[in-house]
Design an enzyme around this catalytic site. Structure first.
Site, mmCIF file in Angstrom:
data_model
loop_
_atom_site.group_PDB
_atom_site.id
_atom_site.type_symbol
_atom_site.label_atom_id
_atom_site.label_comp_id
_atom_site.label_asym_id
_atom_site.label_seq_id
_atom_site.Cartn_x
_atom_site.Cartn_y
_atom_site.Cartn_z
ATOM 1 N N HIS A 17 0.974 -1.148 -0.027
ATOM 2 C CA HIS A 17 -0.077 -0.019 -0.165
ATOM 3 C C HIS A 17 0.866 1.257 -0.127
ATOM 4 O O HIS A 17 0.377 2.275 0.651
ATOM 5 C CB HIS A 17 -1.072 -0.176 1.240
ATOM 6 C CG HIS A 17 -2.121 -0.921 1.062
ATOM 7 N ND1 HIS A 17 -3.252 -0.762 0.139
ATOM 8 C CD2 HIS A 17 -2.333 -2.025 1.637
ATOM 9 C CE1 HIS A 17 -3.981 -1.757 0.191
ATOM 10 N NE2 HIS A 17 -3.291 -2.830 0.900
ATOM 11 N N THR A 18 2.133 1.244 -0.568
ATOM 12 C CA THR A 18 2.660 2.285 -1.032
ATOM 13 C C THR A 18 2.910 2.797 -2.319
ATOM 14 O O THR A 18 3.404 3.797 -2.664
ATOM 15 C CB THR A 18 4.434 2.285 -0.171
ATOM 16 O OG1 THR A 18 4.747 0.779 -1.009
ATOM 17 C CG2 THR A 18 4.471 2.032 1.222
ATOM 18 N N GLY A 99 -6.078 -15.242 -7.079
ATOM 19 C CA GLY A 99 -6.880 -14.500 -5.933
ATOM 20 C C GLY A 99 -5.975 -14.762 -4.601
ATOM 21 O O GLY A 99 -6.887 -14.574 -3.561
ATOM 22 N N GLU A 133 -5.776 -2.895 -15.966
ATOM 23 C CA GLU A 133 -6.454 -3.430 -14.546
ATOM 24 C C GLU A 133 -7.427 -2.332 -14.223
ATOM 25 O O GLU A 133 -8.566 -2.678 -13.789
ATOM 26 C CB GLU A 133 -5.285 -3.524 -13.458
ATOM 27 C CG GLU A 133 -5.784 -3.972 -12.187
ATOM 28 C CD GLU A 133 -5.466 -5.485 -11.680
ATOM 29 O OE1 GLU A 133 -4.799 -5.916 -12.345
ATOM 30 O OE2 GLU A 133 -5.836 -5.664 -10.509
ATOM 31 N N ASP A 145 2.475 -4.365 -9.305
ATOM 32 C CA ASP A 145 2.440 -5.713 -9.888
ATOM 33 C C ASP A 145 2.813 -5.971 -11.235
ATOM 34 O O ASP A 145 3.613 -6.759 -11.533
ATOM 35 C CB ASP A 145 1.135 -6.183 -9.692
ATOM 36 C CG ASP A 145 0.483 -6.192 -8.158
ATOM 37 O OD1 ASP A 145 1.180 -5.979 -7.253
ATOM 38 O OD2 ASP A 145 -0.968 -6.476 -8.014
HETATM 39 P P1 ADP Z 1 -4.562 -11.897 -7.854
HETATM 40 O O1 ADP Z 1 -3.993 -10.853 -8.712
HETATM 41 O O2 ADP Z 1 -4.023 -11.514 -6.592
HETATM 42 O O3 ADP Z 1 -4.467 -13.498 -8.012
HETATM 43 P P2 ADP Z 1 -7.109 -10.847 -8.565
HETATM 44 O O4 ADP Z 1 -8.377 -10.851 -7.787
HETATM 45 O O5 ADP Z 1 -6.280 -9.479 -8.544
HETATM 46 O O6 ADP Z 1 -5.981 -11.727 -7.780
HETATM 47 O O7 ADP Z 1 -6.960 -11.327 -9.817
HETATM 48 C C1 ADP Z 1 -7.750 -12.776 -10.245
HETATM 49 C C2 ADP Z 1 -8.461 -12.666 -11.510
HETATM 50 O O8 ADP Z 1 -7.667 -12.706 -12.586
HETATM 51 C C3 ADP Z 1 -9.283 -13.908 -11.520
HETATM 52 O O9 ADP Z 1 -10.495 -14.058 -11.078
HETATM 53 C C4 ADP Z 1 -9.472 -14.281 -13.043
HETATM 54 O O10 ADP Z 1 -10.584 -13.338 -13.648
HETATM 55 C C5 ADP Z 1 -8.115 -13.380 -13.444
HETATM 56 N N1 ADP Z 1 -7.271 -14.499 -13.771
HETATM 57 C C6 ADP Z 1 -6.366 -14.658 -13.112
HETATM 58 N N2 ADP Z 1 -5.256 -15.695 -13.723
HETATM 59 C C7 ADP Z 1 -6.195 -16.252 -14.701
HETATM 60 C C8 ADP Z 1 -6.004 -17.342 -15.279
HETATM 61 N N3 ADP Z 1 -4.724 -18.195 -15.547
HETATM 62 N N4 ADP Z 1 -6.892 -17.841 -16.151
HETATM 63 C C9 ADP Z 1 -8.129 -16.993 -16.174
HETATM 64 N N5 ADP Z 1 -8.339 -15.834 -15.400
HETATM 65 C C10 ADP Z 1 -7.352 -15.511 -14.638
HETATM 66 MG MG MG Z 2 -4.245 -8.806 -8.774
#
Ligand code: ADP
Ligand code: MG
Length: 329
Positions: A17-18, A99, A133, A145
């Site tokens: 969060h920075t 996630g 994003e 990220d």
């Molecule tokens: P994080 O980035 O921490 O894993 P986020 O909630 O930001 O969590 O992102 C997760 C979302 O990104 C998933 O719900 C999906 O929509 C998408 N996503 C990520 N990787 C894939 C993948 N390999 N195939 C399909 N969708 C993906």
């Molecule tokens: Mg993410």
């Protein structure tokens, strides 16, 4: 033409969060990848993912947001690429947990941008994916990220100044390893709470100016106690990132671990983005002999903790190693 585009997930060692106030972060790209394999062509994007039941299919240029929801990330990247987006028919495979706070979304965006024909340098790639994003899910995320996925360096964490966008590789000492452990809790409320935190930081900056330049004593000018705590997290977290870079350069794993524990306390008490499950996990990991420190990693509200440990000290979770940047083959 066949394309293989891949982008790594990331773990943030310290500095959460920075990024969205232009502060300091210390993530590393990890040996977990999202890979898109397919044939490029004209006019249409058609991708299947092993992680999702439904395929994504839309014509270029993209207009309506496609279903299923994961298609929003793909479509947002296509929209950001504009006329330079080319079509693809292919599959997405990933070893990045989804996630969990290891940035599967940025890995998907960066791999997609490369698969759809992005042409430019690593910083431009990260910035395009950051905009994607925002466009896809409305999360006002910082650059960490996407920049980590786009510009990872093998063997090193990346000290990133989110104002200048300068990246300094920070090699990890040989006598430590980085271990990621899931709290068992899916992230919840992350989108709305994240937006609330960014707004609180902006409100604090209205009073004391840029948090990346502020001192803790200057925060006394903030009357609202909650806002003051939010700001104190950011100011002290930037200090901890600086100290962590120095500790790792000195090979001082003990000090690095201590800073991670302090970071978790600040995220828990001042920024209030931890959860009881993450707090229990971090305390438990910290008590294991050979563990130097642990903290939540990423935005919080569930997901993973990261620990710094002597090699072999932890028998749970995944040891992750710093890898190089996303690439197109
Ligand atoms: P994080 O980035 O921490 O894993 P986020 O909630 O930001 O969590 O992102 C997760 C979302 O990104 C998933 O719900 C999906 O929509 C998408 N996503 C990520 N990787 C894939 C993948 N390999 N195939 C399909 N969708 C993906
Ligand atoms: Mg993410």
């Amino acid at each position: 033409m066949n394309v293989v585009a891949r982008a790594p997930g990331r773990v943030n060692l310290i500095g959460d969060h920075t990024d969205y106030t232009g502060g300091l972060v210390l993530p590393m790209a990890i040996d977990r990848w999202t890979t898109i394999r397919g044939r490029s062509g004209d006019g249409e994007v058609h991708l299947r993912s092993r992680a999702e039941p439904a395929a994504v299919r839309f014509g270029l240029p993209v207009d309506d947001p496609p279903v299923p929801p994961w298609g929003r990330y793909v479509a947002a990247v296509a929209a950001e690429l504009g006329d330079s987006a080319r079509g693809i028919d292919g599959t997405v495979e990933s070893t990045v947990p989804i996630g969990a706070g290891l940035s599967s979304s940025a890995a998907l965006e960066v791999a997609t941008a490369l698969a759809l024909g992005f042409d430019g340098d690593q910083l431009a790639l990260a910035q395009l994916c950051q905009r994607a994003e925002h466009r896809a899910v409305g999360v006002p995320c910082g650059i960490m990220d996407q920049l980590t996925a786009a510009a990872g360096v093998a063997g090193a964490a990346l000290a990133i100044d989110c104002t200048s966008l300068a990246i300094t590789p920070v090699p990890l000492p040989d006598d430590v390893e980085v271990v990621v452990v899931h709290s068992g809790e899916e992230r919840a409320l992350a989108t709305s709470a994240y937006a609330e935190r960014t707004a609180q930081c902006a409100a604090a900056e209205q009073i004391v100016g840029p948090l990346r330049l502020a001192s803790v004593s200057a925060l006394a000018a903030i009357d609202d106690a909650r806002l003051r705590r939010r700001a104190r997290h950011v100011v002290t977290e930037n200090e901890r990132v600086r100290a962590m870079v120095a500790a790792l350069a000195d090979g001082d794993g003990v000090e690095a671990g201590r800073l991670m524990v302090a970071s978790h306390a600040s995220l828990r008490d001042d920024f209030e983005v931890s959860t009881p499950a993450l707090d229990v996990l971090v305390t438990r990991l910290g008590a294991v002999p050979g563990v130097l420190g642990a903290r939540l990693t990423g935005a919080g509200f569930g997901g993973c903790a990261v620990a710094l440990a002597r090699p072999g000290a932890l028998t749970e979770g995944w040891v992750v190693r710093p890898v190089g940047a996303a690439s197109l083959a």
